[in-house]
Design a protein around this motif. Structure first.
Motif, PDB file in Angstrom:
ATOM      1  N   GLN A   1       0.821  -1.207   0.000  1.00 46.14           N
ATOM      2  CA  GLN A   1       0.000   0.000   0.000  1.00 46.14           C
ATOM      3  C   GLN A   1       0.857   1.260   0.000  1.00 46.14           C
ATOM      4  O   GLN A   1       0.582   2.222  -0.720  1.00 46.14           O
ATOM      5  CB  GLN A   1      -0.920  -0.024   1.219  1.00 46.14           C
ATOM      6  CG  GLN A   1      -1.956   1.093   1.270  1.00 46.14           C
ATOM      7  CD  GLN A   1      -2.809   0.991   2.523  1.00 46.14           C
ATOM      8  OE1 GLN A   1      -2.280   0.849   3.627  1.00 46.14           O
ATOM      9  NE2 GLN A   1      -4.125   1.047   2.350  1.00 46.14           N
TER      10      GLN A   1
ATOM     11  N   GLU B   1      -9.315  -4.975   4.498  1.00 42.38           N
ATOM     12  CA  GLU B   1      -9.458  -3.525   4.352  1.00 42.38           C
ATOM     13  C   GLU B   1      -8.317  -2.926   3.534  1.00 42.38           C
ATOM     14  O   GLU B   1      -8.529  -2.073   2.666  1.00 42.38           O
ATOM     15  CB  GLU B   1      -9.525  -2.878   5.735  1.00 42.38           C
ATOM     16  CG  GLU B   1     -10.842  -3.122   6.462  1.00 42.38           C
ATOM     17  CD  GLU B   1     -10.829  -2.588   7.874  1.00 42.38           C
ATOM     18  OE1 GLU B   1      -9.802  -1.972   8.277  1.00 42.38           O
ATOM     19  OE2 GLU B   1     -11.825  -2.779   8.598  1.00 42.38           O
ATOM     20  N   VAL B   2      -7.104  -3.379   3.814  1.00 41.61           N
ATOM     21  CA  VAL B   2      -5.959  -2.880   3.042  1.00 41.61           C
ATOM     22  C   VAL B   2      -6.039  -3.384   1.605  1.00 41.61           C
ATOM     23  O   VAL B   2      -5.820  -2.628   0.658  1.00 41.61           O
ATOM     24  CB  VAL B   2      -4.629  -3.311   3.695  1.00 41.61           C
ATOM     25  CG1 VAL B   2      -3.451  -2.832   2.845  1.00 41.61           C
ATOM     26  CG2 VAL B   2      -4.507  -2.765   5.107  1.00 41.61           C
TER      27      VAL B   2
ATOM     28  N   THR C   1      -8.030  -1.483  -0.921  1.00 40.92           N
ATOM     29  CA  THR C   1      -7.467  -0.246  -1.478  1.00 40.92           C
ATOM     30  C   THR C   1      -6.503  -0.533  -2.626  1.00 40.92           C
ATOM     31  O   THR C   1      -5.993   0.398  -3.246  1.00 40.92           O
ATOM     32  CB  THR C   1      -6.719   0.561  -0.394  1.00 40.92           C
ATOM     33  OG1 THR C   1      -5.511  -0.135  -0.019  1.00 40.92           O
ATOM     34  CG2 THR C   1      -7.587   0.759   0.850  1.00 40.92           C
TER      35      THR C   1
END
Length: 208
Positions: free
Chosen positions: A54, A84-85, A88
């Motif tokens: 990320q 959740e990561v 993205t």
């Protein structure tokens, strides 16, 4: 203690069967496909790797894609954080959860990555090389003994994600090296993990 003063050890590996013939490779995202086969939990360090991706996604080639395949408990906090990561990074990461046909995932991937904090004898490592897919692993038990000594993969330091990505780049850009690692891995399965070899080791050990 009045027993023998000299000791020796004999390594007894677990059996890994030769993989059955598979149907066509899976249609996975990415031109270059990297498999992380492990149950999602802190020991396997998926979250830390995802967070690194990320933070550094601008430096990662657009044609690369990381496929996480392994048990994923949607109610677990660590798994939730990973998802959740990953959400993205849709162009770079897919969390697939448990896959029954894991053999087909190995043969569909270009490289298998072992990013765990620690392992015993990592099943994913030996299954991958048995399928002819090279492995890049963090420094865990048996990694240097198998991957480096047998020349079927690379080993990098714990949490050294820059070196991990550099080694991926080395293999992707050197087809002959990747092919050699693949062939060496399949040879290693026959020499260390074939059923007849493992049975022979146990018979000799118990025979005394």
């Amino acid at each position: 203690w009045s027993g023998p003063q000299k000791y020796f050890s004999r390594v007894s590996y677990s059996v890994v069967e030769e993989l059955p013939a598979q149907e066509a490779n899976l249609e996975l995202a990415g031109t270059n496909k990297f498999l992380i086969p492990a149950v999602v939990r802190p020991l396997k360090r998926q979250l830390e790797f995802l967070q690194y991706l990320q933070l550094n996604k601008k430096d990662i080639p657009a044609k690369w894609h990381f496929h996480f395949a392994g048990d994923l408990d949607v109610n677990d906090e660590y798994c939730k954080a990973c998802m959740e990561v990953a959400a993205t990074l849709p162009e770079l990461v897919t969390m697939h959860g448990y896959q029954a046909n894991i053999n087909q995932w190995y043969t569909s991937a270009d490289i298998t990555l072992i990013i765990s904090e620690r392992e015993g004898l990592c099943r994913g490592m030996i299954e991958s090389i048995s399928a002819g897919t090279p492995v890049i692993s963090m420094e865990v038990t048996s990694a240097r003994e198998i991957l480096e000594a047998r020349q079927c993969g690379f080993v990098v330091g714990q949490n050294d994600y820059p070196d991990l990505l550099a080694r991926i780049n080395d293999l992707i850009n050197n087809p002959s090296l990747k092919s050699r690692f693949s062939e060496n891995g399949m040879t290693t399965r026959k020499e260390l993990f074939d059923k007849s070899v493992v049975i022979d080791v146990y018979e000799k050990a118990y025979a005394g």
